[in-house]
Design a protein around this motif. Structure first.
Motif, PDB file in Angstrom:
ATOM      1  N   ALA A  14       0.837  -1.187   0.000  1.00  0.00           N
ATOM      2  CA  ALA A  14       0.000   0.000   0.000  1.00  0.00           C
ATOM      3  C   ALA A  14       0.878   1.245   0.000  1.00  0.00           C
ATOM      4  CB  ALA A  14      -0.910   0.005   1.216  1.00  0.00           C
ATOM      5  N   GLN A  15       0.394   2.260  -0.666  1.00  0.00           N
ATOM      6  CA  GLN A  15       1.099   3.543  -0.705  1.00  0.00           C
ATOM      7  C   GLN A  15       1.042   4.152   0.693  1.00  0.00           C
ATOM      8  OE1 GLN A  15       2.496   4.765  -3.568  1.00  0.00           O
ATOM      9  NE2 GLN A  15       3.161   6.693  -2.673  1.00  0.00           N
ATOM     10  N   PRO A  16       2.171   4.689   1.215  1.00  0.00           N
ATOM     11  CA  PRO A  16       2.116   5.307   2.537  1.00  0.00           C
ATOM     12  C   PRO A  16       1.220   6.550   2.522  1.00  0.00           C
ATOM     13  CG  PRO A  16       4.347   5.429   1.615  1.00  0.00           C
ATOM     14  CD  PRO A  16       3.480   4.732   0.627  1.00  0.00           C
ATOM     15  N   VAL A  17       0.644   6.856   3.660  1.00  0.00           N
ATOM     16  CA  VAL A  17      -0.220   8.028   3.781  1.00  0.00           C
ATOM     17  C   VAL A  17       0.332   8.951   4.857  1.00  0.00           C
ATOM     18  CG1 VAL A  17      -2.317   6.893   2.957  1.00  0.00           C
ATOM     19  CG2 VAL A  17      -1.784   6.879   5.386  1.00  0.00           C
ATOM     20  N   MET A  18       0.018  10.208   4.699  1.00  0.00           N
ATOM     21  CA  MET A  18       0.468  11.238   5.646  1.00  0.00           C
ATOM     22  C   MET A  18      -0.270  11.052   6.962  1.00  0.00           C
ATOM     23  SD  MET A  18       2.382  13.896   6.046  1.00  0.00           S
ATOM     24  CE  MET A  18       2.482  15.295   7.140  1.00  0.00           C
ATOM     25  N   PRO A  19       0.469  10.967   8.055  1.00  0.00           N
ATOM     26  CA  PRO A  19      -0.193  10.838   9.355  1.00  0.00           C
ATOM     27  C   PRO A  19      -0.831  12.163   9.785  1.00  0.00           C
ATOM     28  CG  PRO A  19       2.171  11.001   9.650  1.00  0.00           C
ATOM     29  CD  PRO A  19       1.926  10.936   8.169  1.00  0.00           C
ATOM     30  N   ALA A  20      -1.785  12.091  10.680  1.00  0.00           N
ATOM     31  CA  ALA A  20      -2.410  13.287  11.247  1.00  0.00           C
ATOM     32  C   ALA A  20      -1.517  13.777  12.378  1.00  0.00           C
ATOM     33  CB  ALA A  20      -3.804  12.962  11.756  1.00  0.00           C
ATOM     34  N   VAL A  21      -0.926  14.970  12.201  1.00  0.00           N
ATOM     35  CA  VAL A  21      -0.006  15.497  13.207  1.00  0.00           C
ATOM     36  C   VAL A  21      -0.438  16.839  13.780  1.00  0.00           C
ATOM     37  CG1 VAL A  21       1.973  14.203  12.311  1.00  0.00           C
ATOM     38  CG2 VAL A  21       1.507  16.511  11.441  1.00  0.00           C
ATOM     39  N   VAL A  22      -1.543  17.406  13.294  1.00  0.00           N
ATOM     40  CA  VAL A  22      -2.042  18.675  13.823  1.00  0.00           C
ATOM     41  C   VAL A  22      -2.408  18.461  15.286  1.00  0.00           C
ATOM     42  CG1 VAL A  22      -3.907  20.392  13.697  1.00  0.00           C
ATOM     43  CG2 VAL A  22      -2.823  19.557  11.604  1.00  0.00           C
ATOM     44  N   GLY A  23      -1.935  19.380  16.150  1.00  0.00           N
ATOM     45  CA  GLY A  23      -2.199  19.290  17.573  1.00  0.00           C
ATOM     46  C   GLY A  23      -1.052  18.669  18.355  1.00  0.00           C
ATOM     47  N   LEU A  24      -0.116  18.036  17.643  1.00  0.00           N
ATOM     48  CA  LEU A  24       1.046  17.452  18.314  1.00  0.00           C
ATOM     49  C   LEU A  24       2.139  18.492  18.491  1.00  0.00           C
ATOM     50  CD1 LEU A  24       1.444  14.059  16.356  1.00  0.00           C
ATOM     51  CD2 LEU A  24       0.287  14.440  18.552  1.00  0.00           C
ATOM     52  N   LYS A  25       3.054  18.224  19.415  1.00  0.00           N
ATOM     53  CA  LYS A  25       4.276  19.024  19.522  1.00  0.00           C
ATOM     54  C   LYS A  25       5.099  18.718  18.290  1.00  0.00           C
ATOM     55  CE  LYS A  25       3.419  20.762  23.586  1.00  0.00           C
ATOM     56  NZ  LYS A  25       3.034  22.151  23.678  1.00  0.00           N
ATOM     57  N   PHE A  26       5.921  19.684  17.852  1.00  0.00           N
ATOM     58  CA  PHE A  26       6.686  19.491  16.621  1.00  0.00           C
ATOM     59  C   PHE A  26       7.570  18.253  16.691  1.00  0.00           C
ATOM     60  CE2 PHE A  26      10.578  20.147  14.148  1.00  0.00           C
ATOM     61  CZ  PHE A  26      10.029  20.113  12.878  1.00  0.00           C
ATOM     62  N   ALA A  27       8.234  17.996  17.803  1.00  0.00           N
ATOM     63  CA  ALA A  27       9.136  16.842  17.915  1.00  0.00           C
ATOM     64  C   ALA A  27       8.372  15.532  17.659  1.00  0.00           C
ATOM     65  CB  ALA A  27       9.804  16.814  19.285  1.00  0.00           C
ATOM     66  N   ALA A  28       7.187  15.403  18.243  1.00  0.00           N
ATOM     67  CA  ALA A  28       6.386  14.190  18.046  1.00  0.00           C
ATOM     68  C   ALA A  28       5.878  14.110  16.611  1.00  0.00           C
ATOM     69  CB  ALA A  28       5.225  14.165  19.031  1.00  0.00           C
ATOM     70  N   ALA A  29       5.458  15.245  16.056  1.00  0.00           N
ATOM     71  CA  ALA A  29       4.958  15.276  14.686  1.00  0.00           C
ATOM     72  C   ALA A  29       6.055  14.883  13.703  1.00  0.00           C
ATOM     73  CB  ALA A  29       4.422  16.666  14.348  1.00  0.00           C
TER      74      ALA A  29
END
Length: 182
Positions: A14-29
């Motif tokens: 499967a083609q990779p998909v962009m994870p949902a990172v809005v709301g996370l700290k930048f380091a975790a995102a």
């Protein structure tokens, strides 16, 4: 002779998909994004005019490109818009952090036009002139003041009629309503 089995067909990955990172700290995102993308994660301030610090790890992610769930490749460009800890995310990227309630440059109060008095020679009394102030004035001399009739004549204002700028009783020797007329 045993028959050779056909090699297993590679499973369609499967083609990779962009994870949902809005709301996370930048380091975790960034850690989440690096699971699907090998390129550097680009960052920008969610508000205009905000300079990003070298250490952005605790800044909050407000917007992401590509959007969560979008298909990406290992070389996809990812951009995260972030804000300082404790700062709310704007409604849209590029908003002004602290909109000014007042004009950015101070504005001067409108000036009212006043006739500019002509400088006078000191010590001159001139014909019919006095060095008195504005006491006993009539006729609306306005903001213009002539020390004496010589000054009014030098300014090209003589004769001065009652009601005109610069008129005052002290300049009207014969009290006929026309100062500096002789």
């Amino acid at each position: 002779m045993p028959s050779a089995s056909a090699p297993a067909s590679p499973s369609a990955s499967a083609q990779p998909v962009m994870p949902a990172v809005v709301g996370l700290k930048f380091a975790a995102a960034e850690t989440e994004v690096k699971k699907v993308v090998t390129t550097k994660v680009e960052t920008r301030a969610a508000y205009t005019g905000v300079t990003l610090p070298a250490d952005r790890s605790q800044w909050d992610v407000c917007f992401q490109t590509p959007a969560a769930g979008s298909e990406v490749t290992a070389t996809s460009t990812v951009e995260l818009s972030i804000v300082a800890p404790g700062t709310p995310c704007p409604d849209k990227a590029g908003a002004t952090l602290r909109p000014s309630k007042a004009p950015t440059a101070p504005t001067a109060a409108p000036k009212t036009a006043k006739p500019t008095p002509t400088p006078t020679k000191t010590g001159s009394t001139g014909t019919g002139g006095t060095t008195g102030g504005t006491t006993g004035t009539t006729g609306g001399g306005g903001g213009t003041y002539y020390k004496n009739c010589d000054a009014a004549k030098a300014a090209g204002a003589a004769p001065i009629r009652r009601g005109q700028p610069g008129y005052r009783d002290a300049l009207d020797r014969d009290k006929d309503g026309i100062a500096c007329d002789k």
